[in-house]
Design a protein around this motif. Structure first.
Motif, PDB file in Angstrom:
ATOM      1  N   ASN A  57     -25.316  -2.782 -17.826  1.00 23.11           N
ATOM      2  CA  ASN A  57     -24.568  -4.040 -17.876  1.00 23.11           C
ATOM      3  C   ASN A  57     -25.456  -5.280 -17.967  1.00 23.11           C
ATOM      4  OD1 ASN A  57     -21.551  -3.940 -17.735  1.00 23.11           O
ATOM      5  ND2 ASN A  57     -21.983  -2.527 -16.058  1.00 23.11           N
ATOM      6  N   LYS A  58     -26.747  -5.079 -18.221  1.00 25.16           N
ATOM      7  CA  LYS A  58     -27.681  -6.199 -18.357  1.00 25.16           C
ATOM      8  C   LYS A  58     -27.630  -7.138 -17.148  1.00 25.16           C
ATOM      9  CE  LYS A  58     -27.365  -6.176 -23.418  1.00 25.16           C
ATOM     10  NZ  LYS A  58     -27.075  -6.978 -24.641  1.00 25.16           N
ATOM     11  N   LEU A  59     -27.603  -6.546 -15.962  1.00 23.58           N
ATOM     12  CA  LEU A  59     -27.480  -7.350 -14.749  1.00 23.58           C
ATOM     13  C   LEU A  59     -28.716  -8.199 -14.489  1.00 23.58           C
ATOM     14  CD1 LEU A  59     -25.833  -4.862 -12.219  1.00 23.58           C
ATOM     15  CD2 LEU A  59     -24.729  -6.454 -13.789  1.00 23.58           C
ATOM     16  N   SER A  60     -29.881  -7.650 -14.731  1.00 27.70           N
ATOM     17  CA  SER A  60     -31.162  -8.271 -14.408  1.00 27.70           C
ATOM     18  C   SER A  60     -31.246  -8.565 -12.911  1.00 27.70           C
ATOM     19  CB  SER A  60     -31.390  -9.544 -15.241  1.00 27.70           C
ATOM     20  OG  SER A  60     -30.532 -10.582 -14.800  1.00 27.70           O
ATOM     21  N   ASN A  61     -32.271  -9.259 -12.502  1.00 30.52           N
ATOM     22  CA  ASN A  61     -32.475  -9.534 -11.079  1.00 30.52           C
ATOM     23  C   ASN A  61     -31.381 -10.425 -10.493  1.00 30.52           C
ATOM     24  OD1 ASN A  61     -34.854  -8.041 -11.155  1.00 30.52           O
ATOM     25  ND2 ASN A  61     -36.117  -9.826 -11.616  1.00 30.52           N
ATOM     26  N   ASP A  62     -30.853 -11.344 -11.296  1.00 33.77           N
ATOM     27  CA  ASP A  62     -29.811 -12.250 -10.804  1.00 33.77           C
ATOM     28  C   ASP A  62     -28.516 -11.497 -10.506  1.00 33.77           C
ATOM     29  OD1 ASP A  62     -31.503 -14.411 -11.013  1.00 33.77           O
ATOM     30  OD2 ASP A  62     -30.848 -14.945 -13.033  1.00 33.77           O
ATOM     31  N   GLY A  63     -28.164 -10.544 -11.367  1.00 38.16           N
ATOM     32  CA  GLY A  63     -26.967  -9.750 -11.130  1.00 38.16           C
ATOM     33  C   GLY A  63     -27.096  -8.886  -9.887  1.00 38.16           C
ATOM     34  N   VAL A  64     -28.296  -8.366  -9.662  1.00 36.06           N
ATOM     35  CA  VAL A  64     -28.548  -7.566  -8.461  1.00 36.06           C
ATOM     36  C   VAL A  64     -28.425  -8.432  -7.210  1.00 36.06           C
ATOM     37  CG1 VAL A  64     -30.312  -6.265  -7.209  1.00 36.06           C
ATOM     38  CG2 VAL A  64     -29.977  -5.867  -9.643  1.00 36.06           C
ATOM     39  N   ALA A  65     -28.857  -9.686  -7.308  1.00 39.90           N
ATOM     40  CA  ALA A  65     -28.736 -10.603  -6.170  1.00 39.90           C
ATOM     41  C   ALA A  65     -27.271 -10.829  -5.808  1.00 39.90           C
ATOM     42  CB  ALA A  65     -29.400 -11.935  -6.512  1.00 39.90           C
ATOM     43  N   ALA A  66     -26.400 -10.938  -6.836  1.00 39.88           N
ATOM     44  CA  ALA A  66     -24.966 -11.106  -6.583  1.00 39.88           C
ATOM     45  C   ALA A  66     -24.382  -9.862  -5.923  1.00 39.88           C
ATOM     46  CB  ALA A  66     -24.241 -11.398  -7.901  1.00 39.88           C
ATOM     47  N   LEU A  67     -24.802  -8.686  -6.392  1.00 47.58           N
ATOM     48  CA  LEU A  67     -24.331  -7.430  -5.805  1.00 47.58           C
ATOM     49  C   LEU A  67     -24.789  -7.314  -4.354  1.00 47.58           C
ATOM     50  CD1 LEU A  67     -23.082  -4.587  -5.984  1.00 47.58           C
ATOM     51  CD2 LEU A  67     -25.271  -3.786  -6.901  1.00 47.58           C
ATOM     52  N   THR A  68     -26.033  -7.674  -4.107  1.00 50.04           N
ATOM     53  CA  THR A  68     -26.570  -7.610  -2.749  1.00 50.04           C
ATOM     54  C   THR A  68     -25.790  -8.505  -1.794  1.00 50.04           C
ATOM     55  OG1 THR A  68     -28.776  -7.179  -3.645  1.00 50.04           O
ATOM     56  CG2 THR A  68     -28.645  -7.897  -1.360  1.00 50.04           C
ATOM     57  N   LYS A  69     -25.429  -9.677  -2.274  1.00 51.64           N
ATOM     58  CA  LYS A  69     -24.654 -10.617  -1.460  1.00 51.64           C
ATOM     59  C   LYS A  69     -23.314 -10.018  -1.063  1.00 51.64           C
ATOM     60  CE  LYS A  69     -22.876 -15.355  -1.478  1.00 51.64           C
ATOM     61  NZ  LYS A  69     -22.732 -16.613  -2.287  1.00 51.64           N
ATOM     62  N   ALA A  70     -22.651  -9.351  -2.035  1.00 54.48           N
ATOM     63  CA  ALA A  70     -21.356  -8.724  -1.757  1.00 54.48           C
ATOM     64  C   ALA A  70     -21.503  -7.565  -0.778  1.00 54.48           C
ATOM     65  CB  ALA A  70     -20.722  -8.237  -3.053  1.00 54.48           C
ATOM     66  N   ILE A  71     -22.564  -6.785  -0.931  1.00 56.89           N
ATOM     67  CA  ILE A  71     -22.808  -5.656  -0.034  1.00 56.89           C
ATOM     68  C   ILE A  71     -23.040  -6.148   1.395  1.00 56.89           C
ATOM     69  CG2 ILE A  71     -24.476  -3.847   0.536  1.00 56.89           C
ATOM     70  CD1 ILE A  71     -24.825  -3.347  -2.434  1.00 56.89           C
ATOM     71  N   THR A  72     -23.803  -7.220   1.502  1.00 60.80           N
ATOM     72  CA  THR A  72     -24.128  -7.768   2.817  1.00 60.80           C
ATOM     73  C   THR A  72     -22.866  -8.183   3.580  1.00 60.80           C
ATOM     74  OG1 THR A  72     -26.231  -8.591   1.952  1.00 60.80           O
ATOM     75  CG2 THR A  72     -25.464  -9.523   4.027  1.00 60.80           C
ATOM     76  N   LYS A  73     -21.890  -8.726   2.865  1.00 61.57           N
ATOM     77  CA  LYS A  73     -20.661  -9.191   3.515  1.00 61.57           C
ATOM     78  C   LYS A  73     -19.752  -8.053   3.956  1.00 61.57           C
ATOM     79  CE  LYS A  73     -20.482 -13.724   1.273  1.00 61.57           C
ATOM     80  NZ  LYS A  73     -19.695 -14.628   0.413  1.00 61.57           N
ATOM     81  N   ARG A  74     -19.966  -6.862   3.411  1.00 62.03           N
ATOM     82  CA  ARG A  74     -19.129  -5.711   3.765  1.00 62.03           C
ATOM     83  C   ARG A  74     -19.809  -4.904   4.860  1.00 62.03           C
ATOM     84  NH1 ARG A  74     -15.165  -3.596   0.027  1.00 62.03           N
ATOM     85  NH2 ARG A  74     -14.506  -5.301  -1.331  1.00 62.03           N
ATOM     86  N   LYS A  75     -19.954  -5.489   6.000  1.00 60.79           N
ATOM     87  CA  LYS A  75     -20.661  -4.835   7.099  1.00 60.79           C
ATOM     88  C   LYS A  75     -19.884  -3.661   7.680  1.00 60.79           C
ATOM     89  CE  LYS A  75     -23.125  -9.061   8.378  1.00 60.79           C
ATOM     90  NZ  LYS A  75     -23.381 -10.066   9.439  1.00 60.79           N
ATOM     91  N   LYS A  76     -18.550  -3.700   7.531  1.00 65.27           N
ATOM     92  CA  LYS A  76     -17.725  -2.633   8.091  1.00 65.27           C
ATOM     93  C   LYS A  76     -17.619  -1.438   7.143  1.00 65.27           C
ATOM     94  CE  LYS A  76     -14.848  -5.747  10.869  1.00 65.27           C
ATOM     95  NZ  LYS A  76     -13.457  -6.207  11.146  1.00 65.27           N
ATOM     96  N   ASN A  77     -18.069  -1.619   5.895  1.00 62.87           N
ATOM     97  CA  ASN A  77     -17.986  -0.549   4.910  1.00 62.87           C
ATOM     98  C   ASN A  77     -19.367  -0.005   4.602  1.00 62.87           C
ATOM     99  OD1 ASN A  77     -15.838  -2.842   4.051  1.00 62.87           O
ATOM    100  ND2 ASN A  77     -14.949  -0.819   3.834  1.00 62.87           N
ATOM    101  N   ASN A  78     -19.468   1.303   4.427  1.00 63.96           N
ATOM    102  CA  ASN A  78     -20.721   1.925   4.033  1.00 63.96           C
ATOM    103  C   ASN A  78     -20.639   2.387   2.587  1.00 63.96           C
ATOM    104  OD1 ASN A  78     -22.501   1.866   6.324  1.00 63.96           O
ATOM    105  ND2 ASN A  78     -21.067   3.244   7.345  1.00 63.96           N
TER     106      ASN A  78
END
Length: 283
Positions: A57-78
């Motif tokens: 999906n041509k995410l590059s480093n910026d797209g990964v940063a967005a994904l990381t942010k979303a993962i961080t907010k889902r603390k109750k989900n693994n």
């Protein structure tokens, strides 16, 4: 439909040319941005989500940063599985996401066909001892060299849960194969190893195979990338008549030999033969 009762556990959007902008919008959706009822009630969009595929999906480093942010907010989900293959991710993107993944009980991580290089591989290696549930790791075709392979091999000894490792398309020289052989000698569960297109010399193959068959339990079931029979014959660990055997058959033979040796040792320790000891165990 995507609120607390949404049963969906997997989100697959590969090959959609999202780019970093599209990835950011998708992650904002998962955060409930622009959906008042989710923000107001504190509900989570797709609360049971545990597998996500954003490959190609041509995410590059910026797209990964967005994904990381979303993962961080889902603390109750693994998150159990994350696929980020073919996204032009470099060391910076790896550093961003690996700092957060160890907080989740992730079981499968696919980072193949990116450009993480030795530095990115070392960052992955640094996180592995903290990822106690990881079963499958794919780092194929990532321009990884000897430094990255050596760091990864050392770190794998602290990640005993791993069962499958894919490193195809990366250069594994003799020095890297020595580190890998030491890892394979001691790792208790690694049973699948992919080393296709790794420019392995005969000496490198021997170091890797030697580590595998010297492991007490020989957990390895299959190696992809070269035939293990010739190195085994060269080391005197397999009769020449077995040169046409497949890799799985070779490892099964070595596993049987190791089991036989352990039974003989235990039999002598208990004052009987291997067969007597084996029979007493069955009783």
């Amino acid at each position: 439909g995507l609120g607390q009762d949404c049963p969906l556990k997997e989100l697959c959007v590969p090959s959609n040319n999202l780019g970093s902008t599209g990835a950011t919008l998708l992650m904002e959706f998962l955060d409930g941005v622009g959906i008042p009822k989710f923000k107001k009630n504190g509900n989570t969009v797709m609360p049971h989500l545990e597998r996500i595929d954003l490959s190609n999906n041509k995410l590059s480093n910026d797209g990964v940063a967005a994904l990381t942010k979303a993962i961080t907010k889902r603390k109750k989900n693994n998150f159990a599985e994350i696929r980020l293959s073919t996204n032009d991710i470099g060391p910076l993107g790896i550093e961003t996401i690996m700092n957060k993944l160890f907080q989740h009980k992730i079981r499968s991580l696919f980072l193949d066909n990116n450009v993480i290089g030795d530095k990115g591989c070392q960052l992955v290696a640094a996180s592995l001892p903290s990822m106690h549930s990881l079963l499958r790791l794919s780092l194929s075709f990532n321009r990884i060299g000897t430094r990255g392979i050596s760091s990864l091999s050392r770190a794998l000894l602290g990640c005993e849960s791993l069962m499958s490792l894919k490193l195809s398309g990366n250069t594994v020289k003799v020095s890297g194969s020595i580190s890998m052989g030491f890892c394979l000698l001691h790792h208790p569960r690694l049973e699948e190893l992919e080393l296709d297109n790794c420019c392995l010399s005969q000496a490198a193959q021997c170091h890797i195979v030697s580590g595998i068959i010297s492991n007490r339990w020989v957990p390895m079931k299959n190696v992809v990338g070269f035939s293990v029979a010739p190195p085994l014959i060269a080391m005197g660990a397999l009769d020449i008549v077995g040169q046409t055997l497949g890799n799985e058959e070779c490892f099964q033979i070595r596993r049987d030999i190791q089991m036989r040796l352990m039974l003989e040792r235990n039999g002598k320790r208990h004052g009987g033969s291997a067969n007597e000891f084996n029979f007493s165990c069955l009783l």
